[in-house]
Design a protein around this motif. Structure first.
Motif, short mmCIF file in Angstrom:
data_model
loop_
_atom_site.label_atom_id
_atom_site.label_comp_id
_atom_site.label_asym_id
_atom_site.label_seq_id
_atom_site.Cartn_x
_atom_site.Cartn_y
_atom_site.Cartn_z
N ALA A 63 0.60 -1.47 0.11
CA ALA A 63 -0.05 -0.12 0.26
C ALA A 63 0.99 1.09 0.10
CB ALA A 63 -0.92 -0.20 1.27
N ASP A 64 0.81 2.13 -0.88
CA ASP A 64 1.29 3.28 -1.14
C ASP A 64 0.84 4.39 0.03
OD1 ASP A 64 1.90 5.86 -1.31
OD2 ASP A 64 1.35 5.99 -3.18
N PRO A 65 2.00 4.74 0.88
CA PRO A 65 1.66 5.67 2.31
C PRO A 65 1.29 6.93 2.08
CG PRO A 65 4.06 5.42 1.32
CD PRO A 65 3.51 4.58 0.86
N PHE A 66 1.10 7.39 1.43
CA PHE A 66 0.68 8.60 0.53
C PHE A 66 -0.94 8.88 -0.06
CE2 PHE A 66 4.77 8.87 0.94
CZ PHE A 66 5.05 10.37 1.43
N THR A 67 -1.42 7.33 -0.08
CA THR A 67 -2.84 7.19 -0.89
C THR A 67 -4.01 7.12 0.14
OG1 THR A 67 -4.11 4.94 -1.96
CG2 THR A 67 -3.08 4.42 0.21
N ASN A 68 -5.08 7.65 -0.90
CA ASN A 68 -6.77 8.24 -0.68
C ASN A 68 -7.46 7.07 -0.53
OD1 ASN A 68 -6.61 8.13 -2.82
ND2 ASN A 68 -7.42 10.09 -3.55
N ALA A 69 -6.52 6.17 -0.11
CA ALA A 69 -7.88 4.37 -0.20
C ALA A 69 -8.06 4.64 0.82
CB ALA A 69 -6.50 3.68 -0.36
N VAL A 70 -7.52 5.05 2.50
CA VAL A 70 -8.61 5.36 3.41
C VAL A 70 -9.78 6.01 3.67
CG1 VAL A 70 -8.33 5.84 5.80
CG2 VAL A 70 -6.34 3.99 4.78
N ARG A 71 -9.19 6.91 2.88
CA ARG A 71 -10.47 8.28 3.33
C ARG A 71 -11.39 7.32 1.99
NH1 ARG A 71 -11.95 12.15 -0.83
NH2 ARG A 71 -9.89 12.09 -1.84
N ILE A 72 -10.97 7.30 0.80
CA ILE A 72 -12.31 6.79 0.18
C ILE A 72 -12.95 5.55 0.36
CG2 ILE A 72 -12.64 5.42 -2.32
CD1 ILE A 72 -9.88 7.39 -3.57
N THR A 73 -11.94 4.27 1.19
CA THR A 73 -12.96 3.14 1.78
C THR A 73 -14.01 3.51 3.09
OG1 THR A 73 -10.93 1.69 0.91
CG2 THR A 73 -12.47 1.53 3.17
N VAL A 74 -13.58 4.49 3.82
CA VAL A 74 -14.38 4.81 5.16
C VAL A 74 -15.82 5.48 4.18
CG1 VAL A 74 -14.29 7.01 6.99
CG2 VAL A 74 -12.51 5.00 6.46
N SER A 75 -15.94 6.55 3.55
CA SER A 75 -16.39 7.22 2.57
C SER A 75 -17.54 6.51 1.81
CB SER A 75 -16.18 7.76 1.25
OG SER A 75 -17.33 8.26 1.04
N ALA A 76 -17.08 5.36 1.12
CA ALA A 76 -18.23 4.46 0.65
C ALA A 76 -18.51 3.57 1.84
CB ALA A 76 -17.22 3.38 -0.11
N LEU A 77 -18.02 3.17 2.98
CA LEU A 77 -18.71 2.26 3.92
C LEU A 77 -19.19 2.85 5.03
CD1 LEU A 77 -18.36 -0.22 6.02
CD2 LEU A 77 -16.00 1.44 7.64
N ARG A 78 -19.21 3.88 5.18
CA ARG A 78 -20.13 4.72 5.40
C ARG A 78 -22.14 4.82 4.66
NH1 ARG A 78 -16.56 10.14 5.93
NH2 ARG A 78 -16.06 10.18 8.90
N LYS A 79 -21.51 5.34 3.95
CA LYS A 79 -22.75 4.84 2.63
C LYS A 79 -23.12 3.70 2.66
CE LYS A 79 -20.98 8.37 -0.49
NZ LYS A 79 -20.71 8.58 -1.98
#
Length: 225
Positions: A183-199
């Motif tokens: 995983a790229d430590p500078f990725t925005n994958a966490v933010r994107i995944t959390v956002s999708a999880l909220r939905k």
């Protein structure tokens, strides 16, 4: 959950890694003892899966060092030898479980889930918080009795957040626990995944963003996005 697989047979190691990823378990692979020790020094793993017969420091030596570190990390040993004396020596080194090759992938997953539950001081296998019911064995999530279908990565992130029991989990820790070493430590994958999880979890939002710190499960209504 994040697991270190120490196995010098590339095809088997890759098969284990890919099989665990299908179960929302992040896994890194080390093909020799030196690589395993390096990965252990820089990453936080929940469980180590050790082949005893590997190049460099043996699986036995890795087990000794894990035990000596005082981390309490569970160890599952893999071996082609199924003699009782071999198993006894492995347990004597500090192994928590033993699996003889060849094995069924489903059995490995069940054993890892059991070790993870034991590691967390016998927490219930099914975790409940704020109307969420998370079953890691069936990989099922319900909110207020409603089934919530999640992707593997969404489930892995939710597991980490639920295990924190309302505590704040940083984006860095989520990346560490739910993704692997690629995983790229500078990725925005966490933010994107959390956002999708909220939905997926629906309203009212249950995952709160703590600005500049991370995320947590909101135990009261009105989580901030």
């Amino acid at each position: 959950m994040r697991v270190l697989i120490v196995e010098d047979e590339p095809y088997l190691a890759e098969a284990i890694r890919d099989g665990l990823r299908l179960e929302a378990i992040a896994a890194d692979v080390a093909g020799d003892g030196d690589t395993a020790l390096e990965l252990l020094s820089i990453n936080a793993y929940d469980i180590a899966v050790l082949d005893r017969d590997i190049p460099g420091p043996s699986g036995d030596e890795i087990a000794r060092r894990i035990v000596a570190s005082g981390s309490g990390m569970p160890i599952l040993m893999l071996t082609a030898a199924d003699r009782l004396d071999d198993k006894a020596s492995g347990f004597g080194l500090g192994a928590d479980d033993y699996l003889t090759k060849p094995f069924d992938m489903r059995e490995l997953v069940l054993r890892l889930r059991a070790l993870d539950r034991r590691r967390a001081h016998s927490r219930p296998p099914v975790r409940e918080i704020a109307g969420l019911r998370v079953d890691p064995f069936r990989r099922e999530v319900y909110r207020d009795g409603r089934y919530v279908p999640l992707t593997r990565k969404q489930f892995a992130v939710l597991e980490v957040l639920v295990a924190a029991e309302g505590g704040v989990v940083s984006a860095e820790e989520l990346l560490e626990r739910a993704w692997d070493e690629n995983a790229d430590p500078f990725t925005n994958a966490v933010r994107i995944t959390v956002s999708a999880l909220r939905k997926r979890l629906g309203e009212p939002a249950i995952i709160a963003t703590v600005a500049g710190v991370g995320y947590r499960i909101e135990t009261a209504a009105g989580a901030r996005s």
